[in-house]
Design a protein around this motif. Structure first.
Motif, PDB file in Angstrom:
ATOM      1  N   ALA B 113       0.157  -6.039  12.701  1.00  0.00           N
ATOM      2  CA  ALA B 113      -1.202  -6.329  12.243  1.00  0.00           C
ATOM      3  C   ALA B 113      -1.834  -5.111  11.577  1.00  0.00           C
ATOM      4  CB  ALA B 113      -2.056  -6.796  13.420  1.00  0.00           C
ATOM      5  N   ASP B 114      -1.392  -3.910  11.946  1.00  0.00           N
ATOM      6  CA  ASP B 114      -1.963  -2.680  11.367  1.00  0.00           C
ATOM      7  C   ASP B 114      -1.315  -2.291  10.047  1.00  0.00           C
ATOM      8  OD1 ASP B 114      -3.500  -2.569  13.578  1.00  0.00           O
ATOM      9  OD2 ASP B 114      -2.523  -0.828  14.511  1.00  0.00           O
ATOM     10  N   TRP B 115      -0.163  -2.913   9.740  1.00  0.00           N
ATOM     11  CA  TRP B 115       0.607  -2.459   8.589  1.00  0.00           C
ATOM     12  C   TRP B 115      -0.180  -2.416   7.276  1.00  0.00           C
ATOM     13  CZ3 TRP B 115       6.230  -4.850   9.386  1.00  0.00           C
ATOM     14  CH2 TRP B 115       6.773  -4.291  10.575  1.00  0.00           C
ATOM     15  N   PRO B 116      -0.898  -3.493   6.932  1.00  0.00           N
ATOM     16  CA  PRO B 116      -1.630  -3.421   5.643  1.00  0.00           C
ATOM     17  C   PRO B 116      -2.619  -2.265   5.620  1.00  0.00           C
ATOM     18  CG  PRO B 116      -1.635  -5.651   6.530  1.00  0.00           C
ATOM     19  CD  PRO B 116      -1.072  -4.766   7.607  1.00  0.00           C
ATOM     20  N   LEU B 117      -3.252  -2.036   6.737  1.00  0.00           N
ATOM     21  CA  LEU B 117      -4.245  -0.963   6.823  1.00  0.00           C
ATOM     22  C   LEU B 117      -3.595   0.395   6.576  1.00  0.00           C
ATOM     23  CD1 LEU B 117      -7.268  -1.278   7.558  1.00  0.00           C
ATOM     24  CD2 LEU B 117      -6.694  -0.303   9.805  1.00  0.00           C
ATOM     25  N   ILE B 118      -2.394   0.572   7.157  1.00  0.00           N
ATOM     26  CA  ILE B 118      -1.676   1.840   7.016  1.00  0.00           C
ATOM     27  C   ILE B 118      -1.207   2.033   5.577  1.00  0.00           C
ATOM     28  CG2 ILE B 118       0.400   3.108   7.718  1.00  0.00           C
ATOM     29  CD1 ILE B 118       0.205   1.531  10.415  1.00  0.00           C
ATOM     30  N   LEU B 119      -0.575   1.000   5.033  1.00  0.00           N
ATOM     31  CA  LEU B 119       0.056   1.136   3.710  1.00  0.00           C
ATOM     32  C   LEU B 119      -0.970   1.167   2.584  1.00  0.00           C
ATOM     33  CD1 LEU B 119       3.162  -1.180   4.188  1.00  0.00           C
ATOM     34  CD2 LEU B 119       3.079   1.319   4.135  1.00  0.00           C
ATOM     35  N   LEU B 120      -2.098   0.491   2.784  1.00  0.00           N
ATOM     36  CA  LEU B 120      -3.091   0.436   1.711  1.00  0.00           C
ATOM     37  C   LEU B 120      -4.291   1.318   2.025  1.00  0.00           C
ATOM     38  CD1 LEU B 120      -2.837  -3.349   0.847  1.00  0.00           C
ATOM     39  CD2 LEU B 120      -1.843  -1.391  -0.347  1.00  0.00           C
ATOM     40  N   HIS B 121      -4.049   2.377   2.751  1.00  0.00           N
ATOM     41  CA  HIS B 121      -5.078   3.371   3.009  1.00  0.00           C
ATOM     42  C   HIS B 121      -5.739   3.752   1.691  1.00  0.00           C
ATOM     43  CE1 HIS B 121      -6.603   7.478   3.554  1.00  0.00           C
ATOM     44  NE2 HIS B 121      -6.823   7.122   4.820  1.00  0.00           N
ATOM     45  N   ALA B 122      -7.049   3.987   1.733  1.00  0.00           N
ATOM     46  CA  ALA B 122      -7.843   4.115   0.512  1.00  0.00           C
ATOM     47  C   ALA B 122      -7.309   5.119  -0.503  1.00  0.00           C
ATOM     48  CB  ALA B 122      -9.281   4.494   0.886  1.00  0.00           C
ATOM     49  N   SER B 123      -6.506   6.093  -0.072  1.00  0.00           N
ATOM     50  CA  SER B 123      -6.119   7.146  -1.012  1.00  0.00           C
ATOM     51  C   SER B 123      -4.863   6.823  -1.826  1.00  0.00           C
ATOM     52  CB  SER B 123      -5.920   8.467  -0.264  1.00  0.00           C
ATOM     53  OG  SER B 123      -4.886   8.311   0.683  1.00  0.00           O
ATOM     54  N   TRP B 124      -4.367   5.563  -1.750  1.00  0.00           N
ATOM     55  CA  TRP B 124      -3.112   5.278  -2.454  1.00  0.00           C
ATOM     56  C   TRP B 124      -3.243   5.461  -3.954  1.00  0.00           C
ATOM     57  CZ3 TRP B 124      -2.546   1.517  -6.181  1.00  0.00           C
ATOM     58  CH2 TRP B 124      -3.540   0.525  -6.247  1.00  0.00           C
ATOM     59  N   LEU B 125      -4.389   5.088  -4.511  1.00  0.00           N
ATOM     60  CA  LEU B 125      -4.540   5.178  -5.961  1.00  0.00           C
ATOM     61  C   LEU B 125      -4.585   6.638  -6.412  1.00  0.00           C
ATOM     62  CD1 LEU B 125      -4.854   3.534  -8.526  1.00  0.00           C
ATOM     63  CD2 LEU B 125      -7.330   3.660  -8.236  1.00  0.00           C
ATOM     64  N   ALA B 186       5.843   7.541   2.651  1.00  0.00           N
ATOM     65  CA  ALA B 186       7.104   7.026   2.100  1.00  0.00           C
ATOM     66  C   ALA B 186       6.833   6.104   0.922  1.00  0.00           C
ATOM     67  CB  ALA B 186       7.872   6.287   3.195  1.00  0.00           C
ATOM     68  N   LEU B 187       5.894   5.179   1.097  1.00  0.00           N
ATOM     69  CA  LEU B 187       5.630   4.204   0.037  1.00  0.00           C
ATOM     70  C   LEU B 187       5.063   4.858  -1.214  1.00  0.00           C
ATOM     71  CD1 LEU B 187       5.575   1.236  -0.809  1.00  0.00           C
ATOM     72  CD2 LEU B 187       3.263   1.072   0.146  1.00  0.00           C
ATOM     73  N   TRP B 188       3.995   5.636  -1.045  1.00  0.00           N
ATOM     74  CA  TRP B 188       3.273   6.090  -2.234  1.00  0.00           C
ATOM     75  C   TRP B 188       3.845   7.347  -2.862  1.00  0.00           C
ATOM     76  CZ3 TRP B 188       1.072   2.347  -4.442  1.00  0.00           C
ATOM     77  CH2 TRP B 188       0.563   1.290  -3.678  1.00  0.00           C
ATOM     78  N   TYR B 189       4.347   8.273  -2.058  1.00  0.00           N
ATOM     79  CA  TYR B 189       5.066   9.416  -2.659  1.00  0.00           C
ATOM     80  C   TYR B 189       6.312   8.899  -3.373  1.00  0.00           C
ATOM     81  CZ  TYR B 189       2.436  13.309  -0.599  1.00  0.00           C
ATOM     82  OH  TYR B 189       1.471  14.222  -0.271  1.00  0.00           O
ATOM     83  N   GLY B 190       7.030   8.014  -2.684  1.00  0.00           N
ATOM     84  CA  GLY B 190       8.255   7.464  -3.286  1.00  0.00           C
ATOM     85  C   GLY B 190       7.965   6.793  -4.612  1.00  0.00           C
ATOM     86  N   LEU B 191       6.965   5.890  -4.623  1.00  0.00           N
ATOM     87  CA  LEU B 191       6.636   5.160  -5.849  1.00  0.00           C
ATOM     88  C   LEU B 191       6.138   6.098  -6.944  1.00  0.00           C
ATOM     89  CD1 LEU B 191       4.859   1.828  -4.780  1.00  0.00           C
ATOM     90  CD2 LEU B 191       7.127   2.149  -5.797  1.00  0.00           C
TER      91      LEU B 191
END
Lengths: 186, 210
Positions: B113-125, B186-191
């Motif tokens: 349930a926390d996953w979206p919150l973690i992955l889409l933390h406000a600083s992704w952009l 992992a997600l955002w540095y990688g991308l």
């Protein structure tokens, strides 16, 4: 000593600043590179008669990229890799601007004389005509009229003065007109 | 001009050159790229309390610096004609695989349930924009070195130069970034770094022609 060893020794001496060795390397590598280019050009749909232009491009690149040779590898393979690159680069450049490649050809064909005669000269004929001209004249016409370079660019590439390039083009076109039976000189 | 005349003129212009300088120049580009990226970052986003938490900082820096090293090694080979045959691209995936593994592990320790919150933390952009923009500095350095040499596989060389620059930029960005989860990193540095590689592949054939 094998051919490769001899060539490598000449190349390395040339890279160290020995002009005579550099020249001997280029003279010995040139026939092999020419043979390579002649073999590859028809596969790419290009007249093998253009091998000499590609060869000159290749020799220039070999000269200016001497520092990009890794002496752990065979020098002939290195030189051939440069020829291959120049070949691919040259073909890509043409594909990018097919219209530009055709237009100067048409310009070169609009010789003084009756229009019906101008239509005689297809591209193949033009190359046959060019082959009958002195080398300098051929080079100037190929650069400026076929490849679309400016007179200044051609002068730089061929190591001639600009006026000499112009004179060569003028003489060459006149001679072509004569060969086609269009000129007054025949 | 006849080929013989051309050779004669080249013969007369045979100044001595130094062979085998590519590794030194690529190393210099890596160092200059890192310094340039940190400088650019400190004048724009500013440096943050990056070392906290330390394991996560280690992940960011470990991923980005190992990618810089591997990409630099490949560039020293790609700088030579047909060097692509001696530069196994697969090696570059190593740090990405380890990063993804660390991210996945981090994610699995948290409820789904926390996953979206973690992955889409406000600083992704910010991460996705800052890394490619700051990467322009190290990319410039890599391009200057490669243009001096004779790469023959321009798209691939451009891609590796892009990864190299993106990774150097990510190492700098780690000094600002305040992300607190391995999965986010992992997600955002990688991308972001992959995006740099893609942009490099697009620019390569134009920028690196000789």
């Amino acid at each position: 000593m094998s051919e490769e060893d001899e060539l490598k020794a000449l190349f390395l001496a040339g890279a160290a600043g020995d002009g005579a060795a550099h020249g001997r390397f280029l003279r010995r590598a040139a026939p092999r590179l020419r043979a390579y280019l002649r073999r590859q050009l028809p596969r790419l749909g290009v007249d093998p008669a253009e091998a000499e232009d590609f060869l000159q491009e290749t020799l220039l690149a070999i000269h200016s990229k001497r520092h990009a040779y890794d002496s752990a590898y065979p020098v002939l393979a290195w030189a051939t890799a440069i020829a291959r690159y120049k070949l691919i680069d040259g073909i890509r450049k043409r594909q990018r601007s097919p219209a530009a490649a055709r237009a100067p050809l048409e310009a070169a064909l609009s010789l003084p004389g009756p229009d019906d005669h101008a239509s005689v000269a297809a591209a193949a004929d033009l190359h046959r005509l060019l082959d009958q001209l002195p080398l300098q004249t051929q080079a100037a016409i190929r650069d400026v009229k076929l490849e679309g370079l400016s007179v200044a660019e051609s002068a730089q590439r061929r190591g001639m003065s600009e006026s000499l390039v112009k004179v060569n083009i003028h003489r060459g076109l006149k001679r072509i007109a004569e060969l086609l039976g269009l000129g007054a000189g025949t | 001009m006849s080929t013989e005349r051309l050779i004669e003129s080249l013969e007369r212009r045979a100044q001595p050159v130094t062979l085998g300088q590519a590794p030194r120049l690529v190393a210099a580009a890596a160092l200059a790229g890192l310094v340039g990226a940190v400088t650019l970052l400190s004048f724009t986003l500013g440096l943050g309390p990056a070392l906290h938490p330390l394991p996560l900082f280690g992940l960011k820096i470990g991923f980005s610096l190992s990618s810089v090293g591997l990409a630099a090694l490949q560039l020293t080979r790609l700088a030579y004609p047909e060097g692509a045959t001696r530069a196994p691209l697969g090696l570059l995936l190593g740090p990405f695989v380890l990063l993804a593994a660390a991210g996945a592990f981090g994610l699995l320790t948290r409820p789904p349930a926390d996953w979206p919150l973690i992955l889409l933390h406000a600083s992704w952009l910010e991460c996705l924009l800052a890394i490619p923009l700051i990467a322009l500095a190290p990319f410039l350095g890599a391009t200057l070195v490669l243009r001096r040499y004779a790469p023959t596989h321009l798209r691939r060389t451009g891609a590796v130069a892009g990864l190299f620059a993106g990774a150097a930029s990510a190492a700098a960005y780690a000094l600002h970034c305040q992300a607190t989860s391995a999965a986010f990193v992992a997600l955002w540095y990688g991308l972001s770094v992959l995006l740099c590689g893609l942009l490099g592949a697009l620019a390569g054939p134009r920028l690196l022609r000789w």
